[in-house]
Design a protein around this motif. Structure first.
Motif, PDB file in Angstrom:
ATOM      1  N   CYS A 125     -34.955 -58.860 -99.554  1.00  0.00           N
ATOM      2  CA  CYS A 125     -36.166 -58.303 -98.933  1.00  0.00           C
ATOM      3  C   CYS A 125     -36.544 -56.945 -99.501  1.00  0.00           C
ATOM      4  O   CYS A 125     -37.494 -56.327 -99.009  1.00  0.00           O
ATOM      5  N   ARG A 128     -40.073 -56.378-100.362  1.00  0.00           N
ATOM      6  CA  ARG A 128     -41.006 -56.844 -99.339  1.00  0.00           C
ATOM      7  C   ARG A 128     -41.007 -55.965 -98.090  1.00  0.00           C
ATOM      8  O   ARG A 128     -41.817 -56.179 -97.191  1.00  0.00           O
ATOM      9  N   SER A 132     -40.970 -49.083 -97.784  1.00  0.00           N
ATOM     10  CA  SER A 132     -39.960 -49.490 -98.750  1.00  0.00           C
ATOM     11  C   SER A 132     -38.707 -48.623 -98.618  1.00  0.00           C
ATOM     12  O   SER A 132     -38.739 -47.539 -98.018  1.00  0.00           O
ATOM     13  N   GLU A 175     -43.851 -63.160 -97.520  1.00  0.00           N
ATOM     14  CA  GLU A 175     -44.763 -62.091 -97.908  1.00  0.00           C
ATOM     15  C   GLU A 175     -45.470 -61.477 -96.704  1.00  0.00           C
ATOM     16  O   GLU A 175     -45.854 -60.315 -96.724  1.00  0.00           O
ATOM     17  N   VAL A 178     -41.139 -60.115 -93.281  1.00  0.00           N
ATOM     18  CA  VAL A 178     -39.786 -60.625 -93.530  1.00  0.00           C
ATOM     19  C   VAL A 178     -38.939 -60.687 -92.260  1.00  0.00           C
ATOM     20  O   VAL A 178     -37.905 -61.346 -92.234  1.00  0.00           O
TER      21      VAL A 178
END
Length: 253
Positions: A125, A128, A132, A175, A178
């Motif tokens: 992940c 995603r 981040s 997408e 998650v």
């Protein structure tokens, strides 16, 4: 593993090395729904009992060569378009050999029925997550993914396309969010495993054959837990750049 190997090769002491390349150990992933509490209440996983250990088994490793993977990747969109079923065939779907291994597993066991056969794999992940997290983050940033189709659909001549489509759809759903079904992961895993789901250990992205502790690259890498877990090992090929190794330990019969 890469950090450990780098430290072993370094002339610096372990403490000096960590000071220069300190990983992020703080929990960084945003958790607005309190999933940490949900998971902590689930309790530990069942330990593998002594009597569960497989003894009459055969260990084998097969290589899916780069050219074979390329052929499979070209096959999927063409077959899918003929059947009016379009989906994104990512490198993850085919290069990881998930669909290929899944079909071979079902055919070898002769599960040709209308019952659902399950496939569980782990998705990274990192790219995603929003917000981040840095690449140096050492926490868990993977999640389980669940695919399921009828056994009889996998043993057909186009079973590989069916398996690829099922896995591809699961990956595309990541997408959006998650963590959208995180509360259901444990229940779904237990239900699938009760029906002899096929699971995967490892990933070609781990680059295990690049792990040099100072004794040069390893000759052979195996994951010993698949001997009792029934999972298959999928990793990069030690002989063919771009190829994939598939390791399994099935019952001798």
């Amino acid at each position: 593993m890469a950090s450990w190997a780098s430290a072993c090769r370094s002339a610096l002491s372990g403490q000096e090395w960590l000071c220069r390349r300190r990983p992020y150990l703080t929990r960084l992933i945003t958790d607005p729904r309190g999933l940490y509490t949900v998971f902590s209440k689930m309790g530990p996983r069942r330990r593998v009992a002594e009597e569960d250990s497989a003894t009459d088994v055969v260990s084998a490793t097969f290589t899916l060569w780069r050219e074979q993977i390329r052929s499979l990747k070209d096959l999927v969109p063409a077959k899918a378009q003929q059947g009016k079923t379009l989906f994104h065939c990512s490198t993850v779907v085919v290069a990881f050999a998930f669909a290929f291994a899944w079909v071979c597993h079902v055919r070898a066991r002769g599960h040709g029925s209308d019952r659902i056969t399950h496939f569980i794999f782990i998705a990274d992940c990192w790219g995603r997550l929003r917000p981040s997290v840095p690449a140096e983050y050492c926490g868990n940033r993977v999640r389980p993914c669940f695919a399921g189709v009828k056994s009889e659909d996998l043993i057909r001549c186009d079973g590989f396309v069916v398996a690829s489509a099922a896995i591809g759809r699961v990956i595309e759903e990541l997408e959006a969010d998650v963590l959208n079904d995180a509360e259901e992961w444990r229940g779904r895993a237990q239900a699938a495993m009760a029906e002899q789901a096929l699971t995967v250990a490892g990933s070609p992205r781990f680059r295990v054959y690049d792990t040099d502790m100072g004794w040069r690259r390893p000759n052979k890498v195996e994951v010993t837990s698949i001997r009792t877990s029934g999972a298959i090992l999928v990793g990069e090929s030690r002989e063919d750049e771009g190829g994939v190794e598939i390791g399994l330990v099935p019952p001798k019969e």
